[in-house]
Scaffold this motif. Structure first.
Motif, PDB file in Angstrom:
ATOM      1  N   ARG A   1       0.832  -1.214   0.000  1.00  0.00           N
ATOM      2  CA  ARG A   1       0.000   0.000   0.000  1.00  0.00           C
ATOM      3  C   ARG A   1       0.864   1.262   0.000  1.00  0.00           C
ATOM      4  O   ARG A   1       0.550   2.240  -0.682  1.00  0.00           O
ATOM      5  CB  ARG A   1      -0.936  -0.013   1.211  1.00  0.00           C
ATOM      6  N   ALA A   2       1.962   1.241   0.761  1.00  0.00           N
ATOM      7  CA  ALA A   2       2.833   2.412   0.798  1.00  0.00           C
ATOM      8  C   ALA A   2       3.497   2.660  -0.553  1.00  0.00           C
ATOM      9  O   ALA A   2       3.800   3.806  -0.900  1.00  0.00           O
ATOM     10  CB  ALA A   2       3.897   2.235   1.885  1.00  0.00           C
ATOM     11  N   SER A   3       3.711   1.597  -1.318  1.00  0.00           N
ATOM     12  CA  SER A   3       4.374   1.716  -2.628  1.00  0.00           C
ATOM     13  C   SER A   3       3.374   1.663  -3.774  1.00  0.00           C
ATOM     14  O   SER A   3       3.733   1.290  -4.895  1.00  0.00           O
ATOM     15  CB  SER A   3       5.399   0.575  -2.784  1.00  0.00           C
ATOM     16  N   ARG A   4       2.147   2.032  -3.497  1.00  0.00           N
ATOM     17  CA  ARG A   4       1.101   1.918  -4.521  1.00  0.00           C
ATOM     18  C   ARG A   4       1.402   2.780  -5.745  1.00  0.00           C
ATOM     19  O   ARG A   4       0.984   2.420  -6.859  1.00  0.00           O
ATOM     20  CB  ARG A   4      -0.260   2.310  -3.944  1.00  0.00           C
ATOM     21  N   GLY A   5       2.116   3.892  -5.591  1.00  0.00           N
ATOM     22  CA  GLY A   5       2.428   4.751  -6.734  1.00  0.00           C
ATOM     23  C   GLY A   5       3.197   4.013  -7.815  1.00  0.00           C
ATOM     24  O   GLY A   5       2.720   3.879  -8.962  1.00  0.00           O
ATOM     25  N   PRO A   6       4.409   3.513  -7.512  1.00  0.00           N
ATOM     26  CA  PRO A   6       5.167   2.787  -8.543  1.00  0.00           C
ATOM     27  C   PRO A   6       4.497   1.486  -8.980  1.00  0.00           C
ATOM     28  O   PRO A   6       4.613   1.092 -10.143  1.00  0.00           O
ATOM     29  CB  PRO A   6       6.523   2.512  -7.869  1.00  0.00           C
ATOM     30  N   ILE A   7       3.774   0.825  -8.081  1.00  0.00           N
ATOM     31  CA  ILE A   7       3.100  -0.424  -8.462  1.00  0.00           C
ATOM     32  C   ILE A   7       1.970  -0.132  -9.445  1.00  0.00           C
ATOM     33  O   ILE A   7       1.809  -0.830 -10.455  1.00  0.00           O
ATOM     34  CB  ILE A   7       2.568  -1.156  -7.211  1.00  0.00           C
TER      35      ILE A   7
ATOM     36  N   GLN B   1       3.675  -7.178 -11.313  1.00  0.00           N
ATOM     37  CA  GLN B   1       3.494  -5.722 -11.199  1.00  0.00           C
ATOM     38  C   GLN B   1       4.122  -5.198  -9.901  1.00  0.00           C
ATOM     39  O   GLN B   1       4.706  -4.114  -9.874  1.00  0.00           O
ATOM     40  CB  GLN B   1       2.011  -5.349 -11.243  1.00  0.00           C
ATOM     41  N   ILE B   2       3.988  -5.972  -8.831  1.00  0.00           N
ATOM     42  CA  ILE B   2       4.595  -5.562  -7.559  1.00  0.00           C
ATOM     43  C   ILE B   2       6.119  -5.581  -7.675  1.00  0.00           C
ATOM     44  O   ILE B   2       6.812  -4.680  -7.179  1.00  0.00           O
ATOM     45  CB  ILE B   2       4.126  -6.476  -6.413  1.00  0.00           C
ATOM     46  N   ALA B   3       6.650  -6.605  -8.367  1.00  0.00           N
ATOM     47  CA  ALA B   3       8.096  -6.667  -8.579  1.00  0.00           C
ATOM     48  C   ALA B   3       8.566  -5.484  -9.423  1.00  0.00           C
ATOM     49  O   ALA B   3       9.614  -4.891  -9.154  1.00  0.00           O
ATOM     50  CB  ALA B   3       8.474  -7.983  -9.262  1.00  0.00           C
ATOM     51  N   GLY B   4       7.780  -5.150 -10.446  1.00  0.00           N
ATOM     52  CA  GLY B   4       8.111  -3.975 -11.245  1.00  0.00           C
ATOM     53  C   GLY B   4       8.047  -2.702 -10.422  1.00  0.00           C
ATOM     54  O   GLY B   4       8.891  -1.807 -10.562  1.00  0.00           O
ATOM     55  N   GLY B   5       7.034  -2.616  -9.539  1.00  0.00           N
ATOM     56  CA  GLY B   5       6.942  -1.464  -8.649  1.00  0.00           C
ATOM     57  C   GLY B   5       8.162  -1.367  -7.742  1.00  0.00           C
ATOM     58  O   GLY B   5       8.656  -0.269  -7.464  1.00  0.00           O
TER      59      GLY B   5
END
Length: 333
Positions: free
Chosen positions: A103-109, A234-238
Motif C-alpha cells: 500500500r505504501a508503494s502503490r504509486g510505482p506499483i 506488477q509488484i516486482a516492477g513497482g
C-alpha cells in the motif's frame, strides 16, 4: 558500601528473582501473569545493575559468579517472550510488513500496472486487426503456431510430471520478477522493458488465440494462476521503480541514503512476490492443467482475486500508522 552491606541490602531482591525464575522454569513464563512478568523484568534489570556494581568494585569472585548466573537465567525468560522466532517473524511479515509496504508503494506499483494494461490492450488490438503484426511486437521464438487451444498446447503432459512442471514454472516466474526488480538499478529502464514486454506478450498471444477461436480458453487457462502471477510481476516492477526512484529522485535525502531506504522497502516487496509466485506456480502446475470447463477455471481465478486483493488492501491496515513505513511522498522521493 562494603561487600557485606551490599549483599545484605540486595539479597532479598535476588532471592525474589530466583523464586520467579524457578517458577517460570516449572510452569512457564505465561503462568506468572502480567504482574509476575513485569516483576521479573524489573528484578532482572536490578540484578544486572548489581552485577555491574559488583564487577566495578572488585567484589569477591563467588558473588560476581552468582550474580552472573542469576542474570543469565533471568535473561533466558525475559527475552524468550519478546524475541520473534521464525514462525513469528514470518507471520508478522505476511500479516503486516508485506501488505503495508504494497500500500505504501502503490504509486510505482500502479504505474507498472498501468504500463502493463496499456501494452496488453495495444498488442491485442493491433494483432486482432492484423494478425501478422504479432511478429513486429514479439520475438519470433515466442510466437506459437496456433492449431489448438492454449490449454491443450501447454498442458498436454502426464500429470505425474506436475511437480517437475510446477518447479520449472516457479523458477521461470521468479526470473521474470527478478529482472523487473533488478532493472531498477538501470534507472528503471530494464524494469520498464520487462513490464512492457510482459504486457505485449499477454495481449499479442491473447489476440492470436482469439483469432483462431480459442479466446475464451486462453482467458480461462490463464485465470487460475494468472491473478497471482501477474499481480506479483506488477509488484516486482513497482519494487524496481521504487529502487530507481532512490537514485533519480532522492528529494531531501542524500542520494545514497535514499537508495538504501528504497532498497530496504523494495526488498520487502520482493520477498512477498517470491511467495506469491511459488503459490502461483503450484496452481499452474497442479490445478490449471486439470481438464475442467472454462467456467470452472474462470471461477478459480475469481476466487484467487477475492482472496488476494482484500489481503493486499486491508491486512494490517489498523497498524499502518504505527508501522513506521515511509512512503515515497513522506521521504520526499
Amino acid at each position: 558500601m562494603s561487600e557485606r552491606g551490599f549483599i545484605q541490602r540486595r539479597r532479598p531482591l535476588w532471592d525474589a528473582l530466583d523464586t520467579l525464575i524457578r517458577s517460570a522454569n516449572a510452569r512457564g513464563v505465561r503462568r506468572l501473569g502480567p504482574d509476575g512478568v513485569e516483576q521479573l523484568a524489573l528484578l532482572y534489570r536490578s540484578a544486572t545493575s548489581d552485577l555491574a556494581a559488583a564487577q566495578s568494585r572488585n567484589y569477591e569472585t563467588r558473588l560476581v559468579g552468582y550474580l552472573n548466573r542469576l542474570v543469565a537465567r533471568a535473561h533466558a525468560h525475559v527475552y524468550a517472550g519478546t524475541a520473534n522466532g521464525g514462525w513469528s517473524r514470518m507471520t508478522t511479515f505476511f500479516l503486516r510488513s508485506f501488505p503495508q509496504e504494497v500500500r505504501a508503494s502503490r504509486g510505482p506499483i500502479l504505474a507498472c500496472a498501468a504500463l502493463f494494461v496499456l501494452a496488453s490492450l495495444l498488442a491485442y488490438v493491433l494483432v486482432r486487426l492484423a494478425p501478422l503484426d504479432v511478429y513486429a511486437l514479439l520475438p519470433a521464438g515466442e510466437i506459437p503456431t496456433v492449431t489448438r487451444s492454449l490449454h491443450d498446447s501447454n498442458f498436454g503432459f502426464d500429470h505425474d510430471f506436475a511437480p517437475v512442471m510446477s518447479a520449472m514454472i516457479i523458477t521461470n516466474n521468479i526470473q521474470v520478477a527478478a529482472l523487473a526488480f533488478a532493472g531498477g538499478m538501470s534507472c528503471g529502464l530494464l524494469t520498464f522493458w520487462a513490464v512492457l514486454n510482459n504486457g505485449l506478450m499477454l495481449g499479442g498471444l491473447g489476440a492470436l488465440f482469439a483469432s483462431k477461436g480459442f479466446g475464451l480458453d486462453f482467458l480461462a487457462t490463464i485465470a487460475p494462476h494468472g491473478v497471482l502471477e501477474l499481480t506479483a510481476i506488477q509488484i516486482a516492477g513497482g519494487a524496481g521503480f521504487l529502487l530507481a526512484s532512490g537514485f533519480l529522485l532522492p528529494g531531501r535525502l542524500r542520494r545514497v541514503d535514499a537508495l538504501k531506504l528504497c532498497a530496504r522497502r523494495a526488498s520487502v516487496l520482493v520477498l512477498g512476490v517470491a511467495a506469491m509466485l511459488v503459490l502461483a506456480g503450484m496452481i499452474e502446475g497442479f490445478i490449471t492443467p486439470l481438464r475442467t470447463p472454462p467456467v470452472v477455471r474462470l471461477s478459480i481465478g475469481a476466487l484467487t482475486a477475492l482472496g488476494l486483493f482484500p489481503y493486499l488492501l486491508f491486512t494490517g491496515r489498523s497498524r499502518d500508522s504505527k508501522a513506521g513505513t515511509q512512503s515515497v511522498v513522506d521521504t520526499g522521493l
